[in-house]
Structures are given as C-alpha cells and as structure tokens.
Design a protein around this motif. Structure first.
Motif, PDB file in Angstrom:
ATOM      1  N   ALA A 211      47.204  60.285 -31.552  1.00 47.01           N
ATOM      2  CA  ALA A 211      47.184  59.267 -30.484  1.00 47.01           C
ATOM      3  C   ALA A 211      48.574  59.217 -29.871  1.00 47.01           C
ATOM      4  O   ALA A 211      49.307  58.243 -30.024  1.00 47.01           O
ATOM      5  CB  ALA A 211      46.790  57.912 -31.051  1.00 47.01           C
ATOM      6  N   GLN A 212      48.942  60.293 -29.189  1.00 52.60           N
ATOM      7  CA  GLN A 212      50.331  60.464 -28.782  1.00 52.60           C
ATOM      8  C   GLN A 212      50.649  59.948 -27.386  1.00 52.60           C
ATOM      9  O   GLN A 212      51.773  60.117 -26.904  1.00 52.60           O
ATOM     10  CB  GLN A 212      50.716  61.942 -28.886  1.00 52.60           C
ATOM     11  N   LYS A 213      49.677  59.316 -26.724  1.00 52.88           N
ATOM     12  CA  LYS A 213      49.972  58.713 -25.431  1.00 52.88           C
ATOM     13  C   LYS A 213      50.705  57.406 -25.670  1.00 52.88           C
ATOM     14  O   LYS A 213      50.137  56.407 -26.103  1.00 52.88           O
ATOM     15  CB  LYS A 213      48.685  58.466 -24.641  1.00 52.88           C
ATOM     16  N   GLN A 214      52.003  57.396 -25.401  1.00 50.30           N
ATOM     17  CA  GLN A 214      52.827  56.238 -25.722  1.00 50.30           C
ATOM     18  C   GLN A 214      52.620  55.093 -24.734  1.00 50.30           C
ATOM     19  O   GLN A 214      52.470  55.311 -23.535  1.00 50.30           O
ATOM     20  CB  GLN A 214      54.310  56.657 -25.721  1.00 50.30           C
ATOM     21  N   ARG A 215      52.628  53.892 -25.265  1.00 49.51           N
ATOM     22  CA  ARG A 215      52.530  52.702 -24.410  1.00 49.51           C
ATOM     23  C   ARG A 215      53.877  52.480 -23.730  1.00 49.51           C
ATOM     24  O   ARG A 215      54.925  52.529 -24.380  1.00 49.51           O
ATOM     25  CB  ARG A 215      52.136  51.486 -25.260  1.00 49.51           C
ATOM     26  N   ASP A 216      53.853  52.222 -22.450  1.00 48.47           N
ATOM     27  CA  ASP A 216      55.088  52.108 -21.672  1.00 48.47           C
ATOM     28  C   ASP A 216      55.227  50.701 -21.099  1.00 48.47           C
ATOM     29  O   ASP A 216      54.282  49.902 -21.107  1.00 48.47           O
ATOM     30  CB  ASP A 216      55.086  53.143 -20.540  1.00 48.47           C
ATOM     31  N   LEU A 217      56.411  50.409 -20.608  1.00 47.46           N
ATOM     32  CA  LEU A 217      56.671  49.152 -19.912  1.00 47.46           C
ATOM     33  C   LEU A 217      56.548  49.359 -18.408  1.00 47.46           C
ATOM     34  O   LEU A 217      56.975  50.395 -17.882  1.00 47.46           O
ATOM     35  CB  LEU A 217      58.080  48.656 -20.241  1.00 47.46           C
ATOM     36  N   VAL A 218      55.972  48.404 -17.747  1.00 47.23           N
ATOM     37  CA  VAL A 218      55.914  48.424 -16.278  1.00 47.23           C
ATOM     38  C   VAL A 218      56.732  47.239 -15.796  1.00 47.23           C
ATOM     39  O   VAL A 218      56.297  46.086 -15.860  1.00 47.23           O
ATOM     40  CB  VAL A 218      54.460  48.328 -15.771  1.00 47.23           C
ATOM     41  N   MET A 219      57.950  47.535 -15.340  1.00 53.65           N
ATOM     42  CA  MET A 219      58.820  46.452 -14.890  1.00 53.65           C
ATOM     43  C   MET A 219      59.940  47.016 -14.031  1.00 53.65           C
ATOM     44  O   MET A 219      60.156  48.241 -13.978  1.00 53.65           O
ATOM     45  CB  MET A 219      59.400  45.682 -16.076  1.00 53.65           C
ATOM     46  N   GLU A 220      60.638  46.136 -13.406  1.00 54.40           N
ATOM     47  CA  GLU A 220      61.746  46.517 -12.526  1.00 54.40           C
ATOM     48  C   GLU A 220      62.791  47.314 -13.303  1.00 54.40           C
ATOM     49  O   GLU A 220      63.219  46.934 -14.384  1.00 54.40           O
ATOM     50  CB  GLU A 220      62.386  45.256 -11.931  1.00 54.40           C
TER      51      GLU A 220
END
Length: 492
Positions: free
Chosen positions: A247-256
């Motif tokens: 499960a190598q799709k890393q969770r990312d941040l969506v921000m400025e």
C-alpha cells in the motif's frame, strides 16, 4: 510453560541498547541481544496460562490482539528456558517464515495480549523470538531446503515485501517454480527501503533473500510489471499470479506551500537515505538534514524513523507534529487487555533526539496550517496552531485554539501521515476489482475477480503490520496451491 513460578520470581528485562548518543554516529542496529542466561530467565516468566492469548491473532475494535501468524509462543518460551534451542527454532519456524524480521520490527501485539501483562510487564516475547532465529543462523542450523520434486506449475509474485516473500517461500517448498518481481534495485520491499538500517540491518534481509534464492526462488529486480512486462504477458507465462505490491501510495497534505522545495513525503526520504547508506555515497542536498531545522508531520513509526535518520545526518533541530494528545502511561478504560496497549513510550528515535538535541521532539495536538518559502521557492518556515480534543454530539472532534498560532523555522519537512492504498495503474492492467484503494479479494481465499490472479498483504488489506503481511502471504500460498493442484497440505 517455563518455570511454574517464574513470572513471580523474575522481572522483565530488556536487552541493553547501545548508547543513544554514540549510536547516532553509524547506521548499525541500536539494540543488543540478551545473554543465554537472561533468555532463560525471560522464558521462565511465561506462566502456562492455559489459554495463550499471545498467539490468538485477531482484531478487537480494529486493533490487533495477539500474534496473527499464531506463533507457538508458550512452547518456544519453555524450550528456551530449558536451553533446548534447536527445538525452539523448529517450533518457531512452523508458523513464521521470517522471525529475524518480526523479531526486530514487529510492534509485538503478542506482548500486549500476554496474560502476565494484566498486572506486570509482559514476557519479553519479541526479544526471545529474535534470539532464537539469530542463534539458528549463528549455529549453522538454518540451511537451504531444496524441494525434492517440482510440480511443473509456475507462479509469479509481484512485490518482494514480507507478504510476497512468504507466499514465494511456501509455494517453492511444495515444488512450484516461483519468480518474484520487484521494481526496485534490491529485494525486500519496505523491509529493504522503508525501514532504516538501525532497526533492520540490510545484511539481515539479504541473508534471507540469498537463502530463498538457494532454495530455488528466482528474483527479478529493476522490473516494473505494467511497464517493463505487461499484465497480459505475465498471465500468459504463469499458471498463477499473486499481487503483493503493498500500500505504497502515500497520503499527502493539501495546503498552501506544499510545492516548496524542502517538503517531502517520508518514504521518499527514507528510501533515498537507505540507498545512499548502502551505496556508500553522499546524501543529495534535497534530502540531507545536515545543519537544517527539520519538522516531521505525523506521529507514527515512519515519522520516528525520519527523526532517527535526520539525527544521524546531523540536523540542527527537530520537531515531530502529532494531531492527538499525549498517550497515558497506563491503559485507559477503553483500551482493555488483551488489546495492544495504547500507552506512552520513548521510541528509539525519540531517545536519540533527546540525547543529541536535548529534548523529546514530539509536539502534541498541533495542526499544520501552511508552509512558507523564500523568493527562490525554498521552504523557510511552517505555521501551526494548537488544537483541543473535545466531545461534540457524542463524537470526538478537534478544534483550533485561538491565539496559539506559531511559526517554526524549517528547511526540511517530512510528511508521514500514512498510506492511502495501493497504486492503481498496475491493477487496471490486470483488470482486478478495487475497493477503497485496495485489491478486492476475500480474506481466506485471496482470489480476485480475474481467474488465476490473487492478492495478499497490504495491497489487499491496506497499511498494516508485518505479521499480517506474513499471515496473508502464507494464506494466499495455500489458496494458490489448491487452485493449481486441486488439493493442498500447506498450513496457514
């Protein structure tokens, strides 16, 4: 098992660790081993509790309780206590393909479910397990097991993490011809590049891979299925295919400011760092923490590994942001035994940061608001706000606390907030059904909607523990063997 009154006579001991300040000068494992005398005492603490909750391997309220591969823990604890090491090794290997991995990096849910741990510290199960397998290699008891006959059936395993390796090992031992495909340049998956060397030295991984190779498994590296070899080619060439891509799709941040130079996903950082250590080359400037202010976002094991890596690179300062409050020192009422205990602990990485930089780097109940860079697009600071965890309408929610805004100098940020699931392009080529970013395959059969294609490990269940990966690798091997031969004698 063990000594009848051992749990009353002996305290739990931990193997001595190398000095936290000195060990950050290298990339060797931080933990030393028990002596045989210590191990005998620790094995004696196993209390013959009648129902060995330590080996039950189930989930309670989404948390693992006991050992998912059902290690025969009381049996080998007793054998270690009595000094019957070779027999202990044989019992251990009946259920666990890779004790040298689990004995180092598994979070040990078995210990959380140990009956002794209701009132006292648990039996040192994980360290005993590691000691058994290490002695097995040291004494030369572990030698290649060459199958006497081959079935003529060919199986492809896509992915060489613990699930893929366990499946390959089991299928090879019943005579199938197994090929493991790995897109990276070394075999091992997250064992090789996702876990830094100070927790799992890569010689340990390579030793096992070499043994599997001697036993007849073929390993193909630098080959990405779906790109270098199509899914159709694989299905035509093999009688069965097992997808163990993780499960190598890393969770990312969506921000400025997310696009700024210096903001990286944690696994990219760990992979790069391990490669550079193994190759004996310098770290690229983009991933080198030397002299920099570093922030890790995410409070889990991956974040801790980033801390330990940054300390070794010589960072200037460290902070680790966690969304949740500090854990209690004792079990809370909603975290009863035999669940894994959610209690405060000083991880190896936090101990090293404290020794090297003067403080535990963890910051609790904190929310990242934005990243700010300089005129050239380089990260220079992180803005945060403190949070409070409250109950609203019967549910826990996190609210920002006005007036707690803070600016943190930072030139490197590592995002370690988990994984979303497996990567989709390959799954599309195979035509397998996907559910919640995971391959849809029933636990126990591991069959996908495509005939002859199976899935196991994190690709099927999502981000999980190494012991669940081995559990599923063994399970899918049994299912594939039955698919190929009509019958199977493989254990789960």
């Amino acid at each position: 098992m063990g000594k009848a009154t051992g749990f009353m006579e002996y305290d739990r001991e931990a193997p001595k660790q190398r000095d936290p300040k000195k060990r950050t000068g290298d990339w060797k494992e931080y933990a030393n081993s028990f002596t045989d005398e210590q191990l005998s005492r620790q094995g004696a603490r196993c209390m013959d509790c009648g129902t060995p909750f330590c080996q039950m391997g189930t989930e309670i309220n989404g948390m693992t309780a006991g050992c998912p591969i059902h290690n025969l823990i009381p049996e080998w604890n007793d054998l270690v206590y009595r000094g019957r090491w070779k027999e202990a090794l044989n019992r251990l290997l009946k259920t666990n393909n890779f004790p040298e991995f689990t004995g180092r990096v598994c979070p040990a849910p078995c210990e959380g479910s140990c009956t002794v741990s209701i009132n006292d510290p648990a039996v040192a199960i994980k360290n005993i397990e590691r000691s058994i397998i290490d002695k097995g290699f040291q004494e030369g008891w572990i030698t290649p097991r060459i199958p006497s006959e081959r079935t003529g059936k060919r199986v492809a395993v896509v992915g060489s993490g613990p699930a893929g390796l366990a499946a390959a090992d089991q299928l090879n031992q019943v005579g199938h011809t197994v090929t493991v495909y790995e897109r990276a340049d070394r075999i091992g998956g997250l064992l090789m590049y996702g876990i830094p060397s100070m927790k799992l030295e890569k010689e340990v991984v390579e030793r096992r891979v070499n043994l599997l190779r001697q036993e007849g498994i073929d390993f193909v590296t630098n080959t990405e299925i779906g790109k270098d070899i199509t899914a159709e080619q694989l299905k035509e060439e093999y009688d069965a295919v097992i997808l163990c891509t993780g499960a190598q799709k890393q969770r990312d941040l969506v921000m400025e400011g997310r696009e700024l130079k210096g903001v990286h996903l944690a696994m990219d950082y760990l992979t790069h760092s391990t490669k550079q250590v193994l190759n004996g080359s310098d770290f690229d400037e983009a991933f080198d923490a030397k002299g920099k202010d570093v922030i890790v976002i995410g409070g889990g094991d991956t974040g801790a590994d980033c801390i330990a890596t940054a300390v070794r690179q010589g960072c200037n300062s460290l902070a680790q942001f966690g969304k949740h409050p500090i854990l209690p020192h004792d079990r809370s009422l909603d975290n009863p035994w035999p669940q894994s205990p959610l209690t405060f602990a000083l991880d190896y990485a936090h101990e090293e940061a404290q020794a090297s930089l003067g403080k535990d780097p963890r910051e609790y109940l904190i929310q990242t608001k934005k990243f700010v860079g300089d005129e050239e697009g380089n990260l220079k600071e992180v803005h945060t706000v403190a949070m409070e965890k409250v109950i609203e309408n019967g549910k826990f929610v996190f609210n920002e606390i006005p007036g707690t805004e803070k600016l943190w100098p930072a030139q490197l940020v590592f995002v370690a907030i988990g994984f979303e699931g497996t990567e989709m392009p390959l799954l599309s080529q195979f035509g397998v059904e996907v559910e919640r970013n995971r391959v849809k395959a029933k636990y126990g059969t591991y069959e996908t909607n495509v005939d002859g294609v199976f899935a196991a490990g994190d690709a099927r269940r999502g981000q999980s523990l190494i012991v669940w990966a081995i559990n599923e690798g063994r399970g899918v091997a049994k299912s594939v063997d039955h698919y190929l031969m009509g019958v199977t004698n493989l254990p789960v």
